[in-house]
Enzyme design. Structure first.
Site, PDB file in Angstrom:
ATOM      1  N   CYS A 157       0.846  -1.203   0.000  1.00 29.34           N
ATOM      2  CA  CYS A 157       0.000   0.000   0.000  1.00 29.34           C
ATOM      3  C   CYS A 157       0.882   1.253   0.000  1.00 29.34           C
ATOM      4  CB  CYS A 157      -0.931   0.012   1.204  1.00 29.34           C
ATOM      5  SG  CYS A 157      -0.098   0.305   2.772  1.00 29.34           S
ATOM      6  N   ASP A 180      12.308  23.832 -31.626  1.00 28.48           N
ATOM      7  CA  ASP A 180      12.876  22.644 -32.260  1.00 28.48           C
ATOM      8  C   ASP A 180      13.914  21.950 -31.390  1.00 28.48           C
ATOM      9  OD1 ASP A 180      15.075  24.266 -32.455  1.00 28.48           O
ATOM     10  OD2 ASP A 180      14.882  24.623 -34.593  1.00 28.48           O
ATOM     11  N   CYS A 207       3.629   1.647   2.530  1.00 24.59           N
ATOM     12  CA  CYS A 207       4.863   0.910   2.229  1.00 24.59           C
ATOM     13  C   CYS A 207       5.783   1.744   1.341  1.00 24.59           C
ATOM     14  CB  CYS A 207       4.540  -0.406   1.522  1.00 24.59           C
ATOM     15  SG  CYS A 207       3.575  -1.559   2.483  1.00 24.59           S
ATOM     16  N   ASP A 233      16.813  26.522 -29.445  1.00 23.82           N
ATOM     17  CA  ASP A 233      15.851  27.018 -28.464  1.00 23.82           C
ATOM     18  C   ASP A 233      16.120  26.462 -27.058  1.00 23.82           C
ATOM     19  OD1 ASP A 233      14.320  28.420 -30.400  1.00 23.82           O
ATOM     20  OD2 ASP A 233      13.444  26.530 -31.033  1.00 23.82           O
ATOM     21  N   ASP A 272       8.073  29.111 -31.244  1.00 24.21           N
ATOM     22  CA  ASP A 272       9.141  29.540 -32.149  1.00 24.21           C
ATOM     23  C   ASP A 272       8.574  29.469 -33.561  1.00 24.21           C
ATOM     24  OD1 ASP A 272      11.772  30.126 -33.082  1.00 24.21           O
ATOM     25  OD2 ASP A 272      11.980  28.018 -33.610  1.00 24.21           O
TER      26      ASP A 272
END
Length: 848
Positions: free
Chosen positions: A11, A648, A14, A652, A450
């Site tokens: 669970c 791209d 844990c 950038d 861009d």
């Protein structure tokens, strides 16, 4: 990131315990544990053995992925399989469900018999053998033995639960073990008390104790929790279907050329530089470059695009794509873990191993949930005893509290939705690197695009052919082609491309000259050819007013008019432009329908930029931005809200890193872009709104899951504790509490699986998100009149020096107008602006 398989977790408590233990290891910078995939991602310089040791000391097992390891407390994965090294696909195989199914069938065999005697015979008078019907002690012993059988079959709950309790990290198994154990112990006590009363001849007392048996509750709790676990495991297995389907795409064999002979070998044995051949209908085994032949390749496996892509010599191909038509010979460029497919699988897997910020809320609650439930259970028992009820009645209420509480639903609420959302993205060529990027993308308020390669195709094309009077298109294009054939300018390639499409063969010219910033000149058959901008040709030839107007109109549309002359005679205009992609206007509109402000960034001049911006339909155009200036623009945009930058992924990179979320577009064969948070495999802008739409749907699903998990416990625990008994008489049997607990996790996982049916392309249900807008600083604008700027380079130089000033948000510079429009975030003295520009050898006339 190192990935580990963790065993023994049942669970959220844990996973929180493991995360806490590993985070304390020296050298660990971050740790994220996934309950869904039983995996752990660890970053840092810590030794793997120290990490594994920390997990084991916390009471669980761990091993590096791909290696065998300790089974820890022995969860179903470890029970079902052991042994050596497994493939990645094998590691995702659902081993829990078959084991749990076997446990459930065995449990039900004993439980049905137990329920027949404890409920059927005792309550409804169903027939039973005389020695049992008349002997209550024998009946009690039979129920005890049948319950013991069910407890032995489901011993994992007790081993895991009490081991966790000893480690002071109680989990869901602890609640089940305490609930079933308390029922069994009290029922055993009641059996012996009844035997004693019967031996003393106190039949009335014996009958009272007989009604205190809760053997069937203990067995039923274990069986119902196992049902829930099995349903949960089955559903969890389906959440990794997308990842498993990606792994199945990997080709098993390759046909390589060894000494000119075709040899079939396992794809994993292909090495970089090997030559391999692919026939029509076969899968391409590794990434490579075509050195012979051409074909149409179906790349749907990687991009989700069903239309085949034409490939020829020199083009790149990727593993798992399908060669559909021609025979091709390729050279292997990326093999094994370096192929595009392998990187996609790794990216999706890494994202599943990370945690979304929203999951931290559930983790904090899960950390204290189980101890709190145990405390509530004890308080419930004491309250009912003080209220005058019997111990058996009070115990039943306490057990109901233990078994109805479900920390699993809390722990699974986020990871299951993240896993399904990630898989959905991968199917459509949208890769989220982390769970954080999947959550945050949907919160975007501003999307900065861009221009080149994102909104436009990134390759100039001829858009208009305008021959002068008395000149044919054929003559204009033939002359232009002869002149441009020796030019390396990108605009020249556009002219040559059109000429190639029309099967034109260029004439050979002599005395070719390229005049930077102006144009071209050459001699053909003794006649001078000229080509270039309107200003250049206009300085050499008289231009008709009608042609000038046409050129100006073309320029206003964002196109570059190229004029050509032959022997002093004007032949006409060829307009070239980086045309916008077909889907760009639609994608921008979809973003705006989501309530997102769309900004276009470009290094073009103001006029060209605005023309492209109008065609795309963006809200704002920021022109004259050099690659190194994009980062500062993003920084200023972030003051207005959450920013997503789309580029791209090459020049950038600084802007992608600065943005809240960076999206790299069109990275089909180069997905390892460190700067981006999201990678789009295709070069189409429509994937940006699709990614944001998927993010929002995933976040909405997480909110639904968390609401259900919290709501279930908030309603269920008071009901189990008997809060409503004095008011409405509502009383919850522990068996029904166990059934509710079983279904809660199943409901959460099933809800997450609904994401598989979500259409990420359908914008019909897009909503404008309500977000707190950051207070926008009132910008000051100053217009500087500058003398001495002659070209675009001068513009860029002035712009760069002005935007280097901390207070300058943006500087729009025009050498044609001789101005710089400066947007300021805070007050700056005119003298400072003047000195900054004049330091670049330009003269400032005035500042307004």
């Amino acid at each position: 990131m190192e990935q580990y398989t963790v065993t023994g977790m049942s669970c959220a408590a844990c996973s929180a315990r493991v995360e806490k233990a590993v985070s304390k290891v020296a050298g660990v910078s971050s740790c994220s544990v996934s309950l869904l995939t039983n995996s752990m991602g660890v970053e840092g310089a810590a030794d793997p053995s120290d990490i594994i040791s920390a997990v084991e000391q916390a009471g669980y097992g761990a091993a590096l992925k791909g290696q065998g390891g300790n089974s820890g407390i022995g969860d179903e994965r470890a029970e079902a399989a052991s042994g050596g090294e497994k493939s990645a696909e094998d590691a995702l195989k659902d081993r829990e469900t078959p084991v749990l199914k076997q446990r459930l069938v065995s449990s039900l065999g004993f439980l049905i018999v137990l329920m027949y005697f404890s409920m059927g015979h005792m309550m409804w008078g169903w027939p039973a053998p005389a020695f049992l019907a008349e002997n209550h002690v024998a009946m009690g012993l039979l129920q005890l033995l049948l319950t013991v059988a069910v407890m032995v079959i489901n011993q994992k709950f007790f081993i895991s639960g009490f081991k966790s309790l000893i480690h002071r990290a109680p989990n869901m198994d602890t609640l089940v073990a305490l609930g079933a154990g308390a029922s069994f112990v009290y029922s055993t006590y009641a059996l012996f008390a009844m035997t004693d009363a019967q031996a003393r001849g106190d039949m009335a007392g014996a009958m009272v104790y007989m009604h205190e048996f809760y053997f069937e509750s203990a067995a039923m709790i274990l069986a119902l929790i196992t049902v829930g676990k099995m349903l949960e495991a089955r559903s969890k297995g389906r959440t990794t279907d997308a990842l498993k389907s990606l792994m199945k795409l990997a080709p098993k064999t390759a046909t390589v050329l060894r000494d000119g002979i075709e040899t079939t070998i396992p794809a994993v044995q292909v090495r970089k530089g090997d030559l391999f051949v692919v026939r029509p209908g076969e899968n391409i085994p590794v990434d490579g470059i075509i050195i012979e032949g051409n074909s149409a390749v179906n790349e749907a496996a990687l991009t989700g695009e069903s239309i085949p892509v034409d490939k020829e010599t020199g083009d790149l191909v990727s593993a798992a794509t399908v060669n559909q038509s021609g025979f091709i010979k390729c050279e292997a460029t990326r093999v094994g873990e370096d192929t595009t497919l392998s990187q996609i699988i790794r990216m999706v897997s890494d994202a599943a191993a990370t945690k979304a910020p929203i999951a931290k809320v559930a983790d904090k609650v899960s950390g204290v949930f189980v101890p709190a439930v145990i405390s509530i259970s004890l308080v419930t028992i004491l309250v009912w005893l003080f209220a005058g009820q019997t111990f058996g009645y009070a115990l039943a209420r306490g057990i109901s509290v233990l078994v109805i509480s479900c920390p699993c639903a809390l722990g699974l609420a986020t990871p299951v939705a993240i896993m399904v959302g990630n898989g959905m993205g991968a199917k459509h060529g949208i890769l989220f690197k982390t769970a954080v990027s999947l959550e945050e993308a949907g919160k975007a308020q501003i999307v900065a695009l861009d221009k080149t390669g994102t909104i436009t195709n990134g390759e100039p094309k001829v858009t208009d052919l305008l021959p002068a009077d008395g000149v044919s298109e054929q003559e204009l294009l033939t002359t232009a082609c002869a002149l441009e054939i020796k030019s390396e300018h990108p605009l020249a390639k556009a002219v040559l491309l059109l000429a190639g499409e029309r099967n034109m063969v260029p004439d050979e010219v002599s005395d070719f000259q390229a005049l930077p910033g102006n144009g071209l000149s050459a001699v053909l058959d003794g006649e001078e050819l000229l080509g270039g901008s309107m200003s250049y040709i206009g300085s050499l030839t008289q231009l008709p007013e009608s042609l000038k107007r046409k050129a100006e109109v073309l320029a206003e549309e964002g196109k570059t008019p190229l004029l050509f002359t032959k022997a002093g005679k004007l032949l006409g205009i060829i307009a070239v432009a980086d045309v916008i992609k077909e889907d760009s206007p639609k994608a921008v509109k979809e973003l705006q329908n989501m309530g997102i402000h769309v900004v276009m960034l470009t290094g073009d001049n103001e006029r060209t930029a605005k023309a492209i911006g109008r065609q795309a339909g963006v809200d704002q155009v920021i022109a004259g931005v050099l690659p190194d200036g994009k980062e500062s623009v993003i920084r200023s945009l972030k003051e207005q809200g959450k920013v997503v930058m789309v580029g791209d992924g090459i020049n950038d990179a600084p802007a992608l890193t600065r943005a809240d979320i960076g999206i790299a577009i069109g990275a089909g064969t180069d997905i390892a872009i460190d700067a981006a948070d999201v990678v789009l495999m295709k070069s189409r802008l429509s994937d940006v709104p699709a990614a944001i739409r998927l993010s929002r749907a995933t976040l909405r699903n997480i909110h639904e899951n968390l609401f259900w998990a919290f709501f279930y416990n908030v309603i269920g625990i008071p009901l189990a504790a008997g809060v409503w008994i004095p008011v409405f008489g509502w009383k919850l049997n522990p068996m029904f509490g166990a059934a509710a607990m079983s279904l809660s996790s199943f409901c959460v996982v099933s809800n997450a699986l609904r994401l598989n049916f979500f259409n990420i392309r359908n914008g019909a249900k897009d909503k404008k998100i309500k977000v707190k807008q950051k207070k926008e600083k009132k910008a000051m604008v100053k217009t500087m009149k500058i003398e001495g700027m002659m070209c675009g380079h001068c513009e860029a130089r002035v712009k760069k020096c002005l935007e280097a000033l901390p207070a300058v948000v943006e500087a729009a510079v025009s050498h044609e107008a001789g101005t710089a429009v400066v947007t300021l975030g805070e007050a700056v003295e005119d003298e400072v602006l003047k000195k900054t520009v004049e330091a670049q050898d330009y003269h400032v006339i005035s500042i307004q």
